[in-house]
Design an enzyme around this catalytic site. Structure first.
Site, PDB file in Angstrom:
ATOM      1  N   GLY A 130       0.820  -1.211   0.000  1.00  0.00           N
ATOM      2  CA  GLY A 130       0.000   0.000   0.000  1.00  0.00           C
ATOM      3  C   GLY A 130       0.851   1.256   0.000  1.00  0.00           C
ATOM      4  CB  ILE A 175      -3.949  -9.672   9.493  1.00  0.00           C
ATOM      5  CG1 ILE A 175      -5.024  -8.876   8.721  1.00  0.00           C
ATOM      6  CG2 ILE A 175      -2.543  -9.338   9.019  1.00  0.00           C
ATOM      7  CD1 ILE A 175      -5.030  -7.391   9.047  1.00  0.00           C
ATOM      8  CE1 TYR A 230     -10.947   2.501   6.921  1.00  0.00           C
ATOM      9  CE2 TYR A 230     -11.449   4.827   7.227  1.00  0.00           C
ATOM     10  CZ  TYR A 230     -10.529   3.816   7.072  1.00  0.00           C
ATOM     11  OH  TYR A 230      -9.190   4.121   7.064  1.00  0.00           O
TER      12      TYR A 230
END
Length: 281
Positions: free
Chosen positions: A10, A37, A125
């Site tokens: 990223g 993860i 989010y």
């Protein structure tokens, strides 16, 4: 130090790996292909093997609109992922940096958000990123939470690249002017995060480039610095509806950076100039 960087492909992970290597740290850069993860057993096994001194956790489900549709994946990645990493860090004796977001706030403030300001996320989010913060605090003592905003870097998509791309075949653009914040260049943010992890000054920090602007102001400055002749029209958020609500005011107070003796990030105009040079290569 032996450092694991998640989300290494990223924007931020890319610059962290580069700068850590330049500072002679041993870097283990991983993305979802190397480690899931959200799989607790795999996370623990990986860290039992590598035994790092620090974990810089940049991986996240960052598509704000998609998170509204896929709450389960957003929660698994943004909340459970940090939980498993924090547990693994605790077991192997590593410190950990968790990169969080301005979206933990609702954007109704009128002055910069302090680190201890009550959180109130507007959507999935922000909720899942805040849940990740809480899991980190519950499972690890040696942690840094770094909330940032409006990120742009060489490796990946961002607002600057989008504006420059749209300008290639248009002579006019509309950009929202009623959402205000501070852009953040990943090169500057990475430098701060490494300064942080090289210290023992644990806790919650806010880190963006200095200065404040709207998305409209940011777009105008991008075109000005890039020498692009295009008309930019200011829009309201209502004129540009999105599935997820955005905070109208995302300015974060960097008082804690100064109090702890760290160097503030440069002004966003300077950061943009450096980034445009980097884009040209």
């Amino acid at each position: 130090m032996k450092v694991v960087v998640t989300g290494v492909k990223g924007q931020l992970g890319h610059d962290l790996e580069k700068q850590l290597t330049a500072r002679n740290h041993q870097v283990f850069g991983i993305d979802r292909n190397e480690l899931d993860i959200t799989d607790e057993a795999k996370v623990q096994a990986y860290f039992d093997e590598v035994k790092p001194d620090a974990i810089l956790h940049c991986a996240a489900f960052t598509n704000v609109d998609a998170a509204e549709e896929d709450k389960e994946t957003a929660y698994n990645v943004n909340a459970l992922g940090p939980k498993y990493l924090a547990q693994a860090a605790n077991k192997v004796g590593a410190k950990m940096v968790y990169v969080s977001t301005d979206y933990v706030f609702d954007g109704t403030a009128t002055e910069p958000y302090e680190v201890e300001h009550p959180t109130n996320p507007l959507g999935v989010y922000g909720e899942t990123k805040f849940a990740g913060e809480e899991f980190l605090k519950q499972n690890l003592d040696r942690y840094f939470i770094v909330r940032t905003a409006w990120v742009f870097g060489i490796n990946g998509n961002n607002f600057v690249k989008t504006m420059l791309r749209l300008a290639e075949d248009r002579n006019e653009l509309g950009v929202v002017h009623d959402q205000v914040g501070s852009p953040t260049y990943t090169v500057d943010l990475a430098r701060f995060i490494i300064d942080l992890v090289e210290s023992e000054k644990y806790g919650v920090y806010h880190a963006t480039n200095e200065g404040v602007c709207s998305w409209y102001d940011f777009a105008v400055e991008i075109f000005k610095q890039a020498g692009v002749d295009i008309k930019v029209n200011p829009l309201t958020s209502d004129q540009f509806p999105r599935p997820a609500a955005r905070p109208n005011y995302s300015v974060l107070s960097k008082k804690k950076i100064t109090e702890q003796g760290f160097t503030l990030l440069p002004d966003w105009h300077e950061a943009l100039s450096a980034y445009l040079k980097e884009l040209k290569g």
